[in-house]
Enzyme design. Sequence first.
Site, PDB file in Angstrom:
ATOM      1  N   ARG A  67       4.870  -7.869  -8.772  1.00  0.00           N
ATOM      2  CA  ARG A  67       4.698  -6.451  -9.103  1.00  0.00           C
ATOM      3  C   ARG A  67       5.763  -5.961 -10.088  1.00  0.00           C
ATOM      4  O   ARG A  67       5.484  -5.138 -10.970  1.00  0.00           O
ATOM      5  CB  ARG A  67       4.763  -5.621  -7.816  1.00  0.00           C
ATOM      6  CG  ARG A  67       4.474  -4.156  -8.025  1.00  0.00           C
ATOM      7  CD  ARG A  67       4.264  -3.445  -6.705  1.00  0.00           C
ATOM      8  NE  ARG A  67       3.879  -2.057  -6.874  1.00  0.00           N
ATOM      9  CZ  ARG A  67       4.542  -1.037  -6.330  1.00  0.00           C
ATOM     10  NH1 ARG A  67       5.610  -1.254  -5.586  1.00  0.00           N
ATOM     11  NH2 ARG A  67       4.118   0.195  -6.534  1.00  0.00           N
TER      12      ARG A  67
ATOM     13  N   HIS B 188       5.232  -3.737 -13.488  1.00  0.00           N
ATOM     14  CA  HIS B 188       5.862  -2.432 -13.733  1.00  0.00           C
ATOM     15  C   HIS B 188       6.821  -2.489 -14.922  1.00  0.00           C
ATOM     16  O   HIS B 188       7.096  -1.468 -15.536  1.00  0.00           O
ATOM     17  CB  HIS B 188       6.570  -1.934 -12.474  1.00  0.00           C
ATOM     18  CG  HIS B 188       5.623  -1.408 -11.446  1.00  0.00           C
ATOM     19  ND1 HIS B 188       5.938  -0.392 -10.569  1.00  0.00           N
ATOM     20  CD2 HIS B 188       4.340  -1.751 -11.157  1.00  0.00           C
ATOM     21  CE1 HIS B 188       4.897  -0.149  -9.785  1.00  0.00           C
ATOM     22  NE2 HIS B 188       3.923  -0.965 -10.117  1.00  0.00           N
TER      23      HIS B 188
ATOM     24  N   ASN C 235       7.773   3.796  -8.451  1.00  0.00           N
ATOM     25  CA  ASN C 235       8.802   2.799  -8.137  1.00  0.00           C
ATOM     26  C   ASN C 235       9.694   3.168  -6.955  1.00  0.00           C
ATOM     27  O   ASN C 235      10.148   2.297  -6.215  1.00  0.00           O
ATOM     28  CB  ASN C 235       9.694   2.567  -9.359  1.00  0.00           C
ATOM     29  CG  ASN C 235       8.929   1.988 -10.538  1.00  0.00           C
ATOM     30  OD1 ASN C 235       7.884   1.368 -10.355  1.00  0.00           O
ATOM     31  ND2 ASN C 235       9.440   2.196 -11.736  1.00  0.00           N
TER      32      ASN C 235
ATOM     33  N   HIS D  97      -3.281  -8.017  -5.858  1.00  0.00           N
ATOM     34  CA  HIS D  97      -3.254  -7.397  -4.533  1.00  0.00           C
ATOM     35  C   HIS D  97      -3.780  -8.338  -3.448  1.00  0.00           C
ATOM     36  O   HIS D  97      -4.101  -7.908  -2.348  1.00  0.00           O
ATOM     37  CB  HIS D  97      -4.027  -6.069  -4.543  1.00  0.00           C
ATOM     38  CG  HIS D  97      -3.327  -4.994  -5.328  1.00  0.00           C
ATOM     39  ND1 HIS D  97      -3.913  -3.784  -5.647  1.00  0.00           N
ATOM     40  CD2 HIS D  97      -2.071  -4.942  -5.870  1.00  0.00           C
ATOM     41  CE1 HIS D  97      -3.063  -3.050  -6.342  1.00  0.00           C
ATOM     42  NE2 HIS D  97      -1.940  -3.719  -6.498  1.00  0.00           N
TER      43      HIS D  97
HETATM   44  C1  HEM Z   1      -4.950  -1.642 -11.245  1.00  0.00           C
HETATM   45  C2  HEM Z   1      -4.043  -0.720 -11.035  1.00  0.00           C
HETATM   46  C3  HEM Z   1      -3.006  -0.835  -9.951  1.00  0.00           C
HETATM   47  C4  HEM Z   1      -2.674   0.136  -9.065  1.00  0.00           C
HETATM   48  C5  HEM Z   1      -3.271   1.542  -9.004  1.00  0.00           C
HETATM   49  C6  HEM Z   1      -1.669  -0.411  -8.191  1.00  0.00           C
HETATM   50  C7  HEM Z   1      -1.052   0.293  -7.172  1.00  0.00           C
HETATM   51  C8  HEM Z   1      -0.254  -0.276  -6.200  1.00  0.00           C
HETATM   52  C9  HEM Z   1       0.285   0.430  -5.075  1.00  0.00           C
HETATM   53  C10 HEM Z   1       0.102   1.914  -4.789  1.00  0.00           C
HETATM   54  C11 HEM Z   1       0.978  -0.466  -4.318  1.00  0.00           C
HETATM   55  C12 HEM Z   1       1.714  -0.186  -3.020  1.00  0.00           C
HETATM   56  C13 HEM Z   1       3.050   0.459  -3.288  1.00  0.00           C
HETATM   57  C14 HEM Z   1       3.689   1.011  -2.045  1.00  0.00           C
HETATM   58  O1  HEM Z   1       3.016   1.697  -1.272  1.00  0.00           O
HETATM   59  O2  HEM Z   1       4.900   0.808  -1.846  1.00  0.00           O
HETATM   60  C15 HEM Z   1       0.870  -1.742  -4.977  1.00  0.00           C
HETATM   61  C16 HEM Z   1       1.429  -2.909  -4.508  1.00  0.00           C
HETATM   62  C17 HEM Z   1       1.396  -4.097  -5.199  1.00  0.00           C
HETATM   63  N1  HEM Z   1       0.906  -4.287  -6.473  1.00  0.00           N
HETATM   64 FE1  HEM Z   1      -0.293  -3.015  -7.496  1.00  0.00          FE
HETATM   65  N2  HEM Z   1      -1.409  -1.695  -8.553  1.00  0.00           N
HETATM   66  C18 HEM Z   1      -2.199  -1.999  -9.628  1.00  0.00           C
HETATM   67  C19 HEM Z   1      -2.176  -3.198 -10.334  1.00  0.00           C
HETATM   68  C20 HEM Z   1      -1.343  -4.252 -10.067  1.00  0.00           C
HETATM   69  C21 HEM Z   1      -1.103  -5.373 -10.944  1.00  0.00           C
HETATM   70  C22 HEM Z   1      -1.721  -5.530 -12.331  1.00  0.00           C
HETATM   71  C23 HEM Z   1      -0.229  -6.196 -10.312  1.00  0.00           C
HETATM   72  C24 HEM Z   1       0.375  -7.492 -10.777  1.00  0.00           C
HETATM   73  C25 HEM Z   1      -0.138  -8.274 -11.701  1.00  0.00           C
HETATM   74  C26 HEM Z   1       0.053  -5.606  -9.019  1.00  0.00           C
HETATM   75  C27 HEM Z   1       0.824  -6.173  -8.036  1.00  0.00           C
HETATM   76  C28 HEM Z   1       1.099  -5.590  -6.816  1.00  0.00           C
HETATM   77  C29 HEM Z   1       1.708  -6.304  -5.704  1.00  0.00           C
HETATM   78  C30 HEM Z   1       2.010  -7.787  -5.647  1.00  0.00           C
HETATM   79  C31 HEM Z   1       1.916  -5.362  -4.688  1.00  0.00           C
HETATM   80  C32 HEM Z   1       2.583  -5.584  -3.330  1.00  0.00           C
HETATM   81  C33 HEM Z   1       4.084  -5.379  -3.476  1.00  0.00           C
HETATM   82  C34 HEM Z   1       4.900  -5.587  -2.220  1.00  0.00           C
HETATM   83  O3  HEM Z   1       4.424  -6.117  -1.227  1.00  0.00           O
HETATM   84  O4  HEM Z   1       6.071  -5.181  -2.254  1.00  0.00           O
HETATM   85  N3  HEM Z   1      -0.603  -4.410  -8.922  1.00  0.00           N
HETATM   86  N4  HEM Z   1       0.133  -1.594  -6.137  1.00  0.00           N
END
Ligand code: HEM
Length: 325
Positions: A60, A64, A92, A191
């Site tokens: 992630r 970002h 973030n 995800h």
């Molecule tokens: C398509 C649009 C996307 C949205 C709206 C989005 C939104 C989010 C949100 C809201 C979270 C949870 C954050 C939290 O509550 O602390 C999350 C987690 C995550 N996102 Fe996305 N994301 C997107 C695309 C991506 C992309 C492109 C990647 C990587 C290539 C990614 C990788 C991750 C990962 C691995 C997590 C888990 C992080 C953890 O466990 O700490 N996301 N994302």
Amino acid sequence: MAFIKLLLLILVIINGLENSTQVLVPDFYNESCPLLEEIVRYIMKTKVLRQPRVAAQLLRLHFHDCFVQGCDASVLLDSNGVIVSEKGANPNRNSLRGFEVIDEIKAAVEEACPLTVSCADIVTLAARDSVVLRGGPSWEVSLGRRDSLTASFDGANKFIPTPNLSLDALIANFKQQGLDTKDLVALSGAHTMGVARCVSFRQRIYDTSFAENIYEKFSSFQNSLSSICPRSGNDNKLAPLDFSTPAYFDNHYYENLVESKGLLHSDNVLVLEDQGGNIQDRVWAYASSREFFFESFVNSIIKMGNINVLTGLQGEIRKNCRFVN
Ligand code: HEM
Ligand SMILES: *[C@@H]1O[C@H](CO)[C@@H](O)[C@H](O)[C@H]1NC(C)=O
Ligand SMILES: *[C@@H]1O[C@H](CO)[C@@H](O)[C@H](O)[C@H]1NC(C)=O
Ligand SMILES: *[C@@H]1O[C@H](CO)[C@@H](O)[C@H](O)[C@H]1NC(C)=O
């Protein structure tokens, strides 16, 4: 006359270096830091073995980083002097993690090859290793990114997509970065690992204007989410983004989407809001073929890793990823 020609030539070369946007190559540090990839892999392996979520965090972090000013390690800068850190921006704050792991890798890399390897390249390599260490595909990472001299707090709020976006808004958001709908579907597959906080999916449970709510057959999933995330309180309680195999990089994320069991609204809209059907078709295709998903993910994450990179003489090689030199 000859002198002026020489001067012009030098200017052209310098200009070329500054503009050399396509010079990322896999063997960029072969001579200057031959152990780089081994160092990154070793530290990542140690961290991820101890805590699998580290893999999700670093994947992630790369996303970002790239969506704000390009893949230039701007996300790693702490507030200092004129710099307002991106770490405090809405997407973030209390959410983006893994900075200490990057610090540790950078310290080891500095020991082996001082002032040679950019923080932006380290983040990119760590993201690749994160995917590999949890069972996903591997790929060759092109290197030679340089580190920014600035961060953009406003950019982080503006360009990182929020989980309540509609499909049209997600498409537009990715398009701004030069990414298309195929990239959107494939990269959302990240995800398949990691977790989200209650605040990130509360609206998806209770806001009756959200499409997920109108499907009676999903109510048991809805109920299980509401027990984790009540209408108020428990803001930081975590739920897995892929409830079936949260710690593995596989295609189960798409199997969930087909049943509208994505955790985030932005996940489910890939199926629920697609009128034309192309995007939905792709979700089905990835749900039924892990190999097809892996291949697409690799293509798209390489594309993401090339967004607005600094090369040549642009930016700098930071000594400490949290501060400009
Ligand atoms: C398509 C649009 C996307 C949205 C709206 C989005 C939104 C989010 C949100 C809201 C979270 C949870 C954050 C939290 O509550 O602390 C999350 C987690 C995550 N996102 Fe996305 N994301 C997107 C695309 C991506 C992309 C492109 C990647 C990587 C290539 C990614 C990788 C991750 C990962 C691995 C997590 C888990 C992080 C953890 O466990 O700490 N996301 N994302
Ligand atoms: C270098 O980039 C600048 C700004 O992006 C542009 O105006 C200039 O024409 C480019 N020079 C070369 C040699 O490509
Ligand atoms: C750089 O190193 C990699 C990995 O050791 C190797 O596969 C590649 O052939 C090397 N490239 C050059 C130009 O030496
Ligand atoms: C999406 O969430 C943000 C931040 O929580 C909020 O400000 C905004 O109003 C929400 N948008 C919609 C359409 O609900």
